[in-house]
Motif scaffolding. Structure first.
Motif, mmCIF file in Angstrom:
data_model
loop_
_atom_site.group_PDB
_atom_site.id
_atom_site.type_symbol
_atom_site.label_atom_id
_atom_site.label_comp_id
_atom_site.label_asym_id
_atom_site.label_seq_id
_atom_site.Cartn_x
_atom_site.Cartn_y
_atom_site.Cartn_z
ATOM 1 N N TYR A 40 0.803 -1.228 0.000
ATOM 2 C CA TYR A 40 0.000 0.000 0.000
ATOM 3 C C TYR A 40 0.837 1.280 0.000
ATOM 4 O O TYR A 40 0.324 2.351 -0.303
ATOM 5 C CB TYR A 40 -0.922 0.026 1.227
ATOM 6 C CG TYR A 40 -1.864 -1.145 1.283
ATOM 7 C CD1 TYR A 40 -3.008 -1.183 0.489
ATOM 8 C CD2 TYR A 40 -1.611 -2.226 2.114
ATOM 9 C CE1 TYR A 40 -3.876 -2.268 0.517
ATOM 10 C CE2 TYR A 40 -2.465 -3.320 2.155
ATOM 11 C CZ TYR A 40 -3.591 -3.334 1.359
ATOM 12 O OH TYR A 40 -4.449 -4.411 1.383
ATOM 13 N N GLN A 50 -0.468 5.944 7.935
ATOM 14 C CA GLN A 50 -1.113 6.638 6.820
ATOM 15 C C GLN A 50 -0.593 6.011 5.539
ATOM 16 O O GLN A 50 0.612 6.015 5.273
ATOM 17 C CB GLN A 50 -0.818 8.143 6.816
ATOM 18 C CG GLN A 50 -1.547 8.853 5.665
ATOM 19 C CD GLN A 50 -1.184 10.322 5.542
ATOM 20 O OE1 GLN A 50 -0.416 10.845 6.338
ATOM 21 N NE2 GLN A 50 -1.714 10.981 4.532
ATOM 22 N N LEU A 51 -1.509 5.442 4.752
ATOM 23 C CA LEU A 51 -1.128 4.711 3.548
ATOM 24 C C LEU A 51 -1.078 5.625 2.333
ATOM 25 O O LEU A 51 -1.685 6.707 2.313
ATOM 26 C CB LEU A 51 -2.130 3.575 3.301
ATOM 27 C CG LEU A 51 -2.374 2.622 4.475
ATOM 28 C CD1 LEU A 51 -3.430 1.591 4.098
ATOM 29 C CD2 LEU A 51 -1.074 1.947 4.901
ATOM 30 N N ARG A 102 -2.357 4.849 -0.496
ATOM 31 C CA ARG A 102 -3.629 4.712 -1.207
ATOM 32 C C ARG A 102 -4.697 4.201 -0.250
ATOM 33 O O ARG A 102 -4.378 3.614 0.786
ATOM 34 C CB ARG A 102 -3.503 3.771 -2.408
ATOM 35 C CG ARG A 102 -3.206 2.320 -2.069
ATOM 36 C CD ARG A 102 -3.172 1.492 -3.347
ATOM 37 N NE ARG A 102 -2.798 0.102 -3.131
ATOM 38 C CZ ARG A 102 -3.660 -0.881 -2.848
ATOM 39 N NH1 ARG A 102 -4.969 -0.609 -2.725
ATOM 40 N NH2 ARG A 102 -3.231 -2.131 -2.689
ATOM 41 N N GLU A 103 -5.933 4.406 -0.608
ATOM 42 C CA GLU A 103 -7.027 3.971 0.244
ATOM 43 C C GLU A 103 -7.225 2.462 0.142
ATOM 44 O O GLU A 103 -6.885 1.838 -0.866
ATOM 45 C CB GLU A 103 -8.320 4.700 -0.116
ATOM 46 C CG GLU A 103 -8.271 6.185 0.187
ATOM 47 C CD GLU A 103 -9.641 6.852 0.068
ATOM 48 O OE1 GLU A 103 -10.601 6.176 -0.401
ATOM 49 O OE2 GLU A 103 -9.766 8.027 0.457
ATOM 50 N N GLY A 125 -10.285 4.472 4.810
ATOM 51 C CA GLY A 125 -9.629 5.263 3.780
ATOM 52 C C GLY A 125 -8.152 4.943 3.703
ATOM 53 O O GLY A 125 -7.749 3.805 3.487
ATOM 54 N N ASP A 126 -7.331 5.984 3.918
ATOM 55 C CA ASP A 126 -5.877 5.772 3.843
ATOM 56 C C ASP A 126 -5.244 5.570 5.224
ATOM 57 O O ASP A 126 -4.021 5.641 5.357
ATOM 58 C CB ASP A 126 -5.194 6.948 3.126
ATOM 59 C CG ASP A 126 -5.338 8.259 3.883
ATOM 60 O OD1 ASP A 126 -6.078 8.291 4.894
ATOM 61 O OD2 ASP A 126 -4.706 9.250 3.472
ATOM 62 N N ASN A 127 -6.073 5.305 6.224
ATOM 63 C CA ASN A 127 -5.563 5.083 7.575
ATOM 64 C C ASN A 127 -5.784 3.632 7.997
ATOM 65 O O ASN A 127 -6.889 3.107 7.873
ATOM 66 C CB ASN A 127 -6.255 6.021 8.570
ATOM 67 C CG ASN A 127 -5.793 5.799 10.005
ATOM 68 O OD1 ASN A 127 -6.571 5.419 10.866
ATOM 69 N ND2 ASN A 127 -4.515 6.021 10.265
#
Length: 481
Positions: free
Chosen positions: A305, A384-385, A387-388, A442-444
């Motif tokens: 990710y 925190q990525l 992408r989602e 999401g991105d978390n």
């Protein structure tokens, strides 16, 4: 016949099969240096019930229970092959065979899957490599147990000596007793005798010399017949290259530290960067238990990710460094009673990530709270990525990583809804993903990672020592990259 009768008959049938597996597993291990695994868990020297429980545990990670009736044919097939030193995973054999549509028999499929360990392809059994433990505390004694357990055929690693400071009357008897019984990890699996006259502990036939010295410079290991040994320093007294170089005495070729190394000492997390160790490197570190717990899943998440930044909060069991009751300590909070308080403290695990994962550009911060449990900790990794993703996607990805990836010996996976810390005492993985606690929005992504900060870490230490010793044998079927 009632349902109860059917269940009991089925249990007895599986017991009978498990009983017949034990001599086959033992013979492969002793005579050919083959370690039989089930989803990365060794079946060597395991009881009937332990073998059955290991098969049942597969349902938590693979989604369905694995029966000994499924794996026994593969084990029988292995005994007919000209195998060389290796590790062979029956769980992976069974899973890949199910997915194979070529109509091969179990014997044909098994021969093909482990071809790299047979005939002209097999590697030669290596001479035992001497190992010395410098210090005999919590990690030292667990590493000793693992080295004795893995002595197996007499090849591989051989614990030759333990170096400690003199402790007065009956010192060796007391140290042997601490090896024999452990309040957390239970009884030593085997027999231990002591020869005080020769200062020797004999554990499962392994003669281990106890050497008394106040400083590394006082020991000439060749006097004890020790040659080209790997010394494992589990005191943590020296952590930089200059200090650890004191161990490079006659008879010692390499030094491995069981604490984070300082300066230019490489910090190695097996499964992640162990293949970067240079053949001529004489001094290296296995980093910390927390670094070993967070780096493999962090690498897995970054590979799939991308990770932009992260924070790790470790809820850590108390350690021998803390005080039993309030007393003086150079670190203010750690001076307060460990079994009575939660104690905020620092962790170097986050900063150590950069040494083990130099390609990771994300900034990782960290903090730690010591809590009143004697073993097993949990790391909460908040990422925190790039992408989602969905929770289901990350859940399935991490489960697959634990089963089939090169990190399967480091990352375990549990779906048990009632799991608590004591359930993971004795885990041989660097960390265990708690599927029920996983959060993704999401991105978390927030990962809850259990780890036995004593035993799981000791297993990682032994893996590093096996690797630098040249006795880390390949695993079959080959892991997908």
């Amino acid at each position: 016949m009632t349902v109860n009768d059917d269940s009991f008959t089925n249990w007895m049938h599986r017991e009978e099969i498990a009983e017949s597996m034990i001599p086959l597993i033992g013979k492969l291990h002793r005579e050919r240096d083959v370690t039989v695994l089930l989803h990365s868990r060794s079946l060597v020297n395991k009881s009937v019930v332990s073998i059955l429980k290991t098969h049942r545990f597969a349902r938590q990670i693979a989604g369905a229970e694995l029966s000994v009736t499924e794996t026994m044919p593969f084990l029988r097939a292995l005994t007919t092959l000209d195998l060389g030193p290796s590790q062979i995973d029956l769980g992976m054999l069974a899973a890949t065979y199910k997915a194979d549509d070529r109509g091969l028999s179990v014997a044909e499929f098994t021969a093909e899957a482990v071809a790299g360990a047979t005939g002209a392809n097999k590697i030669e059994r290596r001479e035992p490599r001497d190992v010395v433990l410098y210090g005999f505390g919590r990690i030292g004694r667990l590493v000793a147990r693992l080295l004795i357990e893995k002595a197996g055929s007499g090849n591989g690693l051989r614990l030759r000596a333990i170096v400690v400071r003199g402790g007065g009357a009956q010192d060796i008897v007391k140290r042997a007793s601490l090896l024999r019984r452990d309040s957390i990890h239970g009884q030593f699996q085997g027999t231990i005798t002591v020869d005080e006259d020769s200062s020797t502990i004999v554990a499962n036939g392994n003669a281990i010399k106890v050497i008394y010295a106040d400083d590394p410079s006082h020991v000439d290991y060749t006097e004890y017949g020790i040659r080209d040994a790997i010394l494992i320093d589990n005191t943590g007294k020296w952590r930089d290259r200059e200090g650890l170089s004191k161990h490079l005495r006659p008879g010692i070729e390499k030094v491995v530290l069981t604490a984070p190394g300082k300066g230019d000492v490489p910090n190695i997390v097996h499964g992640v960067n162990h293949d970067t160790v240079k053949p001529d490197e004489q001094i290296l570190s296995c980093a910390s238990c927390t670094t070993n717990a967070i780096v493999p899943p962090l690498k897995a998440m970054d590979d799939e990710y991308g990770v932009l930044r992260g924070h790790v909060e470790t809820v850590h069991s108390f350690t021998n460094d803390q005080n039993l009751l309030d007393n003086y300590h150079k670190s203010e909070r750690r001076g307060r009673s460990a079994p009575l308080n939660m104690v905020i403290t620092e962790t170097g695990a986050a900063s150590a990530v950069a040494k083990a994962l130099p390609d990771l550009k994300a900034r990782i911060t960290g903090s730690s709270i010591r809590v009143p449990v004697p073993d097993v900790s949990i790391a909460i990794l908040n990422l925190q990525l790039a992408r989602e993703a969905t929770r289901a996607e990350v859940h399935d990805y991490l489960r697959e990583v634990s089963l089939t990836s090169p990190l399967k010996r480091q990352i375990d996976f549990t779906t048990a809804p009632d799991a608590v810390s004591s359930d993971f005492i004795g885990s041989r993985h660097a960390s265990i993903v708690d599927a029920g606690a996983l959060k993704v929005e999401g991105d978390n992504a927030i990962l809850y990672l259990w780890y036995d900060n004593e035993f799981g870490y000791s297993c990682q230490v032994v893996r590093v020592v096996q690797h630098v010793s040249g006795v880390e044998y390949p695993t079959y079927p080959a892991t997908a990259v």
